[in-house]
Design a protein around this motif. Structure first.
Motif, PDB file in Angstrom:
ATOM      1  N   GLY A 418      -0.062  19.029   0.772  1.00 46.70           N
ATOM      2  CA  GLY A 418       0.392  19.220   2.143  1.00 46.70           C
ATOM      3  C   GLY A 418      -0.558  18.688   3.194  1.00 46.70           C
ATOM      4  N   GLY A 419      -1.685  18.103   2.770  1.00 43.81           N
ATOM      5  CA  GLY A 419      -2.665  17.590   3.715  1.00 43.81           C
ATOM      6  C   GLY A 419      -2.615  16.078   3.827  1.00 43.81           C
ATOM      7  N   VAL A 420      -3.626  15.525   4.477  1.00 44.29           N
ATOM      8  CA  VAL A 420      -3.755  14.081   4.648  1.00 44.29           C
ATOM      9  C   VAL A 420      -4.638  13.548   3.534  1.00 44.29           C
ATOM     10  CG1 VAL A 420      -4.584  12.238   6.143  1.00 44.29           C
ATOM     11  CG2 VAL A 420      -3.495  14.259   7.146  1.00 44.29           C
ATOM     12  N   ASN A 421      -4.084  12.754   2.651  1.00 45.24           N
ATOM     13  CA  ASN A 421      -4.822  12.152   1.552  1.00 45.24           C
ATOM     14  C   ASN A 421      -4.765  10.639   1.749  1.00 45.24           C
ATOM     15  OD1 ASN A 421      -5.283  14.601  -0.349  1.00 45.24           O
ATOM     16  ND2 ASN A 421      -3.105  14.700   0.177  1.00 45.24           N
ATOM     17  N   ARG A 422      -5.907  10.061   2.097  1.00 42.82           N
ATOM     18  CA  ARG A 422      -5.861   8.668   2.542  1.00 42.82           C
ATOM     19  C   ARG A 422      -7.142   7.926   2.173  1.00 42.82           C
ATOM     20  NH1 ARG A 422      -2.526   6.078   6.137  1.00 42.82           N
ATOM     21  NH2 ARG A 422      -1.472   8.061   6.512  1.00 42.82           N
ATOM     22  N   VAL A 423      -6.961   6.694   1.703  1.00 45.17           N
ATOM     23  CA  VAL A 423      -8.060   5.748   1.535  1.00 45.17           C
ATOM     24  C   VAL A 423      -8.075   4.845   2.763  1.00 45.17           C
ATOM     25  CG1 VAL A 423      -8.917   3.771   0.221  1.00 45.17           C
ATOM     26  CG2 VAL A 423      -8.045   5.779  -0.979  1.00 45.17           C
ATOM     27  N   ILE A 424      -9.243   4.701   3.380  1.00 42.91           N
ATOM     28  CA  ILE A 424      -9.390   3.843   4.554  1.00 42.91           C
ATOM     29  C   ILE A 424     -10.256   2.657   4.158  1.00 42.91           C
ATOM     30  CG2 ILE A 424     -10.163   3.687   6.947  1.00 42.91           C
ATOM     31  CD1 ILE A 424      -9.734   6.682   7.198  1.00 42.91           C
ATOM     32  N   LEU A 425      -9.641   1.504   4.039  1.00 43.23           N
ATOM     33  CA  LEU A 425     -10.328   0.282   3.642  1.00 43.23           C
ATOM     34  C   LEU A 425     -10.830  -0.447   4.880  1.00 43.23           C
ATOM     35  CD1 LEU A 425     -11.127  -2.055   1.742  1.00 43.23           C
ATOM     36  CD2 LEU A 425      -8.746  -2.832   1.840  1.00 43.23           C
ATOM     37  N   ALA A 426     -12.133  -0.643   4.963  1.00 44.38           N
ATOM     38  CA  ALA A 426     -12.745  -1.345   6.092  1.00 44.38           C
ATOM     39  C   ALA A 426     -13.371  -2.635   5.586  1.00 44.38           C
ATOM     40  CB  ALA A 426     -13.804  -0.469   6.749  1.00 44.38           C
ATOM     41  N   THR A 427     -12.874  -3.784   6.045  1.00 43.67           N
ATOM     42  CA  THR A 427     -13.272  -5.060   5.470  1.00 43.67           C
ATOM     43  C   THR A 427     -12.878  -6.209   6.378  1.00 43.67           C
ATOM     44  OG1 THR A 427     -12.981  -6.501   3.539  1.00 43.67           O
ATOM     45  CG2 THR A 427     -11.089  -5.217   4.232  1.00 43.67           C
ATOM     46  N   ASP A 428     -13.420  -7.392   6.066  1.00 41.49           N
ATOM     47  CA  ASP A 428     -12.901  -8.610   6.670  1.00 41.49           C
ATOM     48  C   ASP A 428     -11.902  -9.283   5.736  1.00 41.49           C
ATOM     49  OD1 ASP A 428     -14.508  -9.595   4.688  1.00 41.49           O
ATOM     50  OD2 ASP A 428     -15.892 -10.664   5.990  1.00 41.49           O
ATOM     51  N   GLY A 429     -11.634  -8.652   4.591  1.00 40.39           N
ATOM     52  CA  GLY A 429     -10.618  -9.153   3.676  1.00 40.39           C
ATOM     53  C   GLY A 429     -11.060 -10.303   2.817  1.00 40.39           C
ATOM     54  N   ASP A 430     -12.358 -10.558   2.737  1.00 44.52           N
ATOM     55  CA  ASP A 430     -12.832 -11.714   1.973  1.00 44.52           C
ATOM     56  C   ASP A 430     -13.029 -11.330   0.502  1.00 44.52           C
ATOM     57  OD1 ASP A 430     -13.813 -14.162   1.269  1.00 44.52           O
ATOM     58  OD2 ASP A 430     -15.820 -13.820   2.039  1.00 44.52           O
ATOM     59  N   PHE A 431     -11.953 -11.129  -0.217  1.00 47.66           N
ATOM     60  CA  PHE A 431     -12.024 -10.807  -1.642  1.00 47.66           C
ATOM     61  C   PHE A 431     -12.284 -12.098  -2.419  1.00 47.66           C
ATOM     62  CE2 PHE A 431      -9.317  -7.617   0.252  1.00 47.66           C
ATOM     63  CZ  PHE A 431      -9.735  -6.443  -0.331  1.00 47.66           C
ATOM     64  N   ASN A 432     -13.483 -12.278  -2.935  1.00 50.07           N
ATOM     65  CA  ASN A 432     -13.757 -13.545  -3.606  1.00 50.07           C
ATOM     66  C   ASN A 432     -14.335 -13.387  -5.003  1.00 50.07           C
ATOM     67  OD1 ASN A 432     -16.542 -12.951  -3.155  1.00 50.07           O
ATOM     68  ND2 ASN A 432     -16.361 -13.849  -1.104  1.00 50.07           N
ATOM     69  N   VAL A 433     -14.436 -12.179  -5.516  1.00 48.33           N
ATOM     70  CA  VAL A 433     -14.913 -11.961  -6.879  1.00 48.33           C
ATOM     71  C   VAL A 433     -14.060 -10.870  -7.510  1.00 48.33           C
ATOM     72  CG1 VAL A 433     -16.854 -11.159  -8.286  1.00 48.33           C
ATOM     73  CG2 VAL A 433     -17.284 -12.638  -6.347  1.00 48.33           C
ATOM     74  N   GLY A 434     -13.835 -10.951  -8.801  1.00 46.86           N
ATOM     75  CA  GLY A 434     -13.154  -9.862  -9.502  1.00 46.86           C
ATOM     76  C   GLY A 434     -11.649  -9.929  -9.331  1.00 46.86           C
ATOM     77  N   THR A 435     -11.013  -8.752  -9.203  1.00 51.19           N
ATOM     78  CA  THR A 435      -9.559  -8.664  -9.078  1.00 51.19           C
ATOM     79  C   THR A 435      -9.171  -9.092  -7.676  1.00 51.19           C
ATOM     80  OG1 THR A 435      -9.547  -6.809 -10.599  1.00 51.19           O
ATOM     81  CG2 THR A 435      -7.572  -7.141  -9.300  1.00 51.19           C
ATOM     82  N   THR A 436      -8.908 -10.367  -7.487  1.00 51.66           N
ATOM     83  CA  THR A 436      -8.615 -10.864  -6.146  1.00 51.66           C
ATOM     84  C   THR A 436      -7.162 -11.250  -5.961  1.00 51.66           C
ATOM     85  OG1 THR A 436      -9.208 -13.107  -6.790  1.00 51.66           O
ATOM     86  CG2 THR A 436     -10.949 -11.735  -5.877  1.00 51.66           C
ATOM     87  N   GLY A 437      -6.380 -11.302  -7.015  1.00 50.85           N
ATOM     88  CA  GLY A 437      -4.990 -11.677  -6.864  1.00 50.85           C
ATOM     89  C   GLY A 437      -4.242 -10.681  -6.011  1.00 50.85           C
ATOM     90  N   GLN A 438      -3.493 -11.187  -5.028  1.00 42.00           N
ATOM     91  CA  GLN A 438      -2.783 -10.305  -4.117  1.00 42.00           C
ATOM     92  C   GLN A 438      -1.825  -9.399  -4.875  1.00 42.00           C
ATOM     93  OE1 GLN A 438      -1.729 -11.909  -0.262  1.00 42.00           O
ATOM     94  NE2 GLN A 438       0.347 -11.158  -0.503  1.00 42.00           N
TER      95      GLN A 438
END
Length: 884
Positions: A418-438
């Motif tokens: 019943g509460g707020v359960n949230r992940v807040i992603l803070a980034t410039d979006g430059d995924f360049n290593v690892g799992t990067t596929g959209q």
């Protein structure tokens, strides 16, 4: 690698690149400068691609040094004229395909290996001057020569090229009028603009060329076409409350550059602003309003507005929050407008949270890690969180996929029912290593949303901003997407819009409009290009859609062609050979359209339907109110930025002409900032505002005498087996009148029961249930498990507000946890009246019967809303009368 290629040739090629990269030979550059005019005579080279000319220059130099022949092949590049580009231009942008990105990364890796090999070699070559290609050789017409100022776009090796500048990846010769940069980044003169050319540059609009080199990535948008209700009577789409596109557009315009069309999501521009739509009056989480007026930019057309207003929730009444910040600390976040700004933004958010809330922090760069385990934000936990934030530093590459997994796991382990359960992603979006596929990242956030954990994305910075990625994962993660470009916007998102940012009041909100072909000849939806749904998806509860937060407003426009007006030219097809035209019949109706909306409770799986027709004669847009006027101007601005052909000849001044009168209701100065931005982008001065004489206002004679608010709290009382017997205490504003009530142990409440039966606050509340969670005492510092009871307000002007009562709360802490029923005593025409907050009232002696709305009450001032005859809402603050 070409197996038939001579290794010696390859080595010579690499040595040539290293020579240019390390020394930026001044003699060669001077020779190129001297040969600019001579190169124009080589007309037979005009049809060759830019990269062909560049490599020819390098090859000629190699022949003179090695007395050998170096052969090579490369693809021809598409020639396109460059538009004006100032040194302060916006980031270079282009559509990128993930597969292309992968090839680019591989090319960069290969280039790094070449650099390593060449640094081990002592060989240095002195290259003689070589013929230089002129701008004409690159397919630039004379008019375009003057338009190139500042830096040519390019990256990689090449004679006279620049690592951060130039056209294309790999080898190439960066040249042209103005300035370029050598391999080591030093400025190199290739010629200067003449005075008449500089004047031409100032007059020309700035654009960013599609150079295939962008470090910013935007998803492809396709605007909705004109449609006939006879062919397609339904329009179906998901709502969108994101605002990132507006902030990103504003950033590019303020930087003095152009705006890529695919960076513009029109609905996000419109929904960035506050509108005074009327909220819900019943149990619904939001109110839906329809309006029809003439079209400001096409008088023969009509403009239908769909407006949604979410229920407001007081900060004290919001549910407990389980927040996990997922923070990008990769090297790309070192810029002051990225990680340092993010850290200040987080402090703004922390100031609004309390002991009800938990905060965890996961960081990711080359690998992910936990900086702060989920921590209760009491006094001690708040200090721990602040220290963790201050220690954040940027460095390394970006493995976003691994970090997202860890963040969702942390949020799921501490899920608050019943509460707020949230992940807040803070980034410039430059995924360049690892799992990067959209697709992989979208799958991750969809799985998290299915488990009750939503996603918010906060974008920062410029240069390598991956808008397409962030927009995609937010759409699938039941969340919202913001872009923060400064401390002011951080305050807006995390302070002014906190409950809307965090608290979802309805999910999977879909809109479907059915147009009446007897009244509508054609229509088109403005914006929402990537939010379109199949018509059958509207009734399919398995299909996700956008969520709406507390207090959010959502606006959508349809441009309509009425009967008797020519259809826009949308092309035609040949008649069908095997079918006869079907006779067209309509049902007799005065409706223009029927608006249908489906939504789910935040924790529900079955949607509910709201349906209402839009009838009546359209009003003139000038009389449709400030909100309609301003929102339509923002929509027009977005359409022009999207480069819609039919608006190409419409001047930017038209946007300002439509919007400017709406400045009469601009308390936060958002609208005036927008108008200034339009003028900057359109490069025209703003005319002075007309002087308008103030009209007499009945509120001028109203004074605020005193605050007569009641402070109250429902004590926990008894609880057993999920049932509850609360006690009520209250104190009037005079501090002497005390109110009491209670539910007896023999009449304990079950979830859904209303209370109290009689006495003070009779029938005021509905019991929702009890829950247990950890609480750290502010007095002792001890942490223990404590029961909380949750209940909802049923009073008409507070309906839907939710509260909670803590078991064992000491009496000394009651006042800090108390709630208020705010009321004010006003004086008008010699008479006193008592008005409660969030209620309508009339003034004594006012025979017109005009209604006012008391929006807010504090001991120092009151805020009153009033509506103009056109339906526009304005506010007035009245401070407490002196001596009271």
């Amino acid at each position: 690698m070409n197996p038939s290629e001579d290794p010696n040739d390859r080595l010579l090629d690499s040595l040539l690149r290293e020579q240019a990269r390390g020394k930026a030979d001044d003699e060669l550059l001077q020779a190129i400068d001297a040969r600019l005019d001579a190169g124009k005579a080589l007309a037979h080279r005009r049809k060759r691609g830019p990269r062909a000319v560049l490599w020819s220059t390098a090859a000629a130099a190699a022949v003179m040094v090695s007395a050998g022949v170096m052969t090579w092949q490369h693809g021809r590049t598409k020639e396109a004229p460059l538009a004006a580009l100032e040194k302060s231009a916006a980031p270079r942008v282009n559509m990128r395909d993930p597969a292309v990105d992968a090839q680019v990364r591989l090319s960069r890796d290969a280039g790094a290996q070449d650099d390593h090999i060449l640094r081990e070699s002592p060989a240095q070559l002195q290259l003689p001057a070589a013929p230089a290609a002129s701008p004409m050789d690159h397919g630039l017409p004379p008019a375009d020569i003057a338009s190139v100022d500042g830096e040519w776009l390019g990256q990689g090796g090449g004679v006279g090229g620049g690592r951060g500048t130039g056209i294309g990846h790999g080898s190439g010769l960066a040249m042209g009028p103005g300035k370029a940069r050598s391999m080591n980044g030093s400025p190199t003169s290739f010629g200067r603009l003449q005075p008449q050319e500089e004047r031409l540059l100032e007059r020309r609009p700035q654009q960013v060329p599609d150079a295939g080199l962008s470090e910013e990535n935007y998803g492809r948008l396709v605007d909705q076409p004109w449609k006939s209700p006879w062919q397609e009577a339904l329009s179906t789409f998901s709502i969108d409350v994101d605002t990132a596109s507006y902030m990103n557009v504003r950033r590019m315009i303020q930087a003095g550059g152009s705006v890529p069309a695919d960076s513009v999501r029109i609905e996000e521009l419109v929904n960035y602003f506050d509108y005074r739509y009327e909220g819900p009056k019943n149990d619904s989480p939001f109110a839906v309003h329809g309006m029809l007026a003439t079209c400001p930019w096409k008088p023969q057309h009509l403009l239908a507005r769909v407006a949604i207003k979410g229920r407001e929730i007081e900060a004290k009444a919001r549910p407990a929050s389980n927040l996990v910040f997922l923070i990008d600390v990769s090297g790309s976040m070192q810029d002051p407008a990225k990680l340092p700004l993010l850290k200040r933004s987080m402090r703004v958010l922390l100031d609004q949270l309390d002991e009800r809330d938990r905060l965890g922090i996961v960081v990711y760069a080359g690998s992910e890690g936990v900086v702060l385990d989920p921590t209760r934000l009491d006094e001690q936990g708040l200090s721990t969180a602040i220290r963790s934030i201050e220690k954040l530093e940027a460095g390394g590459s970006t493995n976003g996929g691994a970090g997202i997994k860890r963040a969702y796991e942390m949020a799921a382990r501490n899920l608050v029912p019943g509460g707020v359960n949230r992940v807040i992603l803070a980034t410039d979006g430059d995924f360049n290593v690892g799992t990067t596929g959209q697709g992989d990242l979208v799958t991750l956030v969809k799985e998290g949303a299915a488990k009750g954990v939503s996603l918010s994305v906060v974008g920062f910075g410029t240069g390598n901003f991956n808008d397409a990625m962030l927009e995609a994962i937010t759409n699938e993660g039941n969340g919202n997407y913001f872009y923060i470009d400064g401390d002011g916007e951080a305050e807006r998102v995390f302070l002014q819009k906190l409950t809307g940012t965090l608290v979802t009041i309805a999910k999977d909100v879909k809109i479907q409009v059915e147009f009446n072909p007897a009244k509508v000849k054609a229509y088109r939806l403005i914006g929402y290009a990537n939010r379109i749904l199949r018509h059958e998806d509207f009734n399919n509860d398995k299909v996700d859609a956008g969520d709406i937060g507390a207090g959010h407003t959502v606006t959508a426009f349809y441009e309509i062609v009425p009967p008797g007006v020519d259809m826009p030219n949308t092309g035609n097809v040949d008649g069908l050979r095997y079918q006869k035209p079907v006779e067209k019949e309509t049902v007799a109706s005065d409706d223009w359209l029927t608006l249908k909306l489906r939504y789910k409770h935040p924790e529900g799986d079955v949607s509910q339907l709201i349906e209402s027709p839009l009838t009546g004669e359209p009003q003139a847009w000038e009389q449709a109110g400030h909100d309609f006027r301003f929102a339509s101007a923002v929509a027009l601005f977005g359409m022009k930025l999207r480069q819609m052909p039919e608006l190409a000849d419409m001047p930017w001044q038209k946007v300002v002409e439509i919007a400017r009168p709406a400045l009469a209701d601009d308390a936060k100065e958002q609208r005036s900032e927008f108008i200034s931005m339009v003028a900057r982008h359109g490069r025209f001065p703003l005319p002075p505002l007309p002087v308008v004489e103030e009209q007499a206002d009945a509120l001028e004679g109203v004074s605020y005498l005193r605050d007569e608010s009641t402070m109250w709290y429902v004590q926990f009382g008894l609880q057993s087996g999920g049932k509850w017997a609360p006690r009520f205490v209250g104190v009037a504003s005079d501090k002497s009148t005390k109110l009491q009530n209670r539910v007896g142990a023999d009449a304990m409440l079950s979830p859904g029961d209303e209370f109290f039966k009689d006495g003070a606050f009779a029938g005021r509340f509905k019991f929702l249930g009890v829950e247990e969670r950890e609480v750290t005492s502010e007095r002792t510092g001890l942490t223990q498990r404590v029961m909380f009871a949750r209940y909802e307000d049923l009073k008409p002007n507070k309906k839907g507000a939710r509260y909670e009562s803590q078991a064992g709360l000491p009496d000394v802490e009651l006042e800090a946890k108390a709630y208020y029923d705010r009321s004010a005593v006003l004086k008008s025409g010699g008479q006193e009246i008592l008005v409660e907050e969030d209620t309508k009232f009339t003034l004594p002696g006012d025979t017109s019967g005009k209604e006012y709305f008391l929006q807010g009450v504090t001991p120092e001032k009151i805020v009153i809303q009033t509506k103009s005859p056109s339906g526009e809402t304005t506010t007035r603050e009245i401070r407490k009368a002196s001596g009271e």
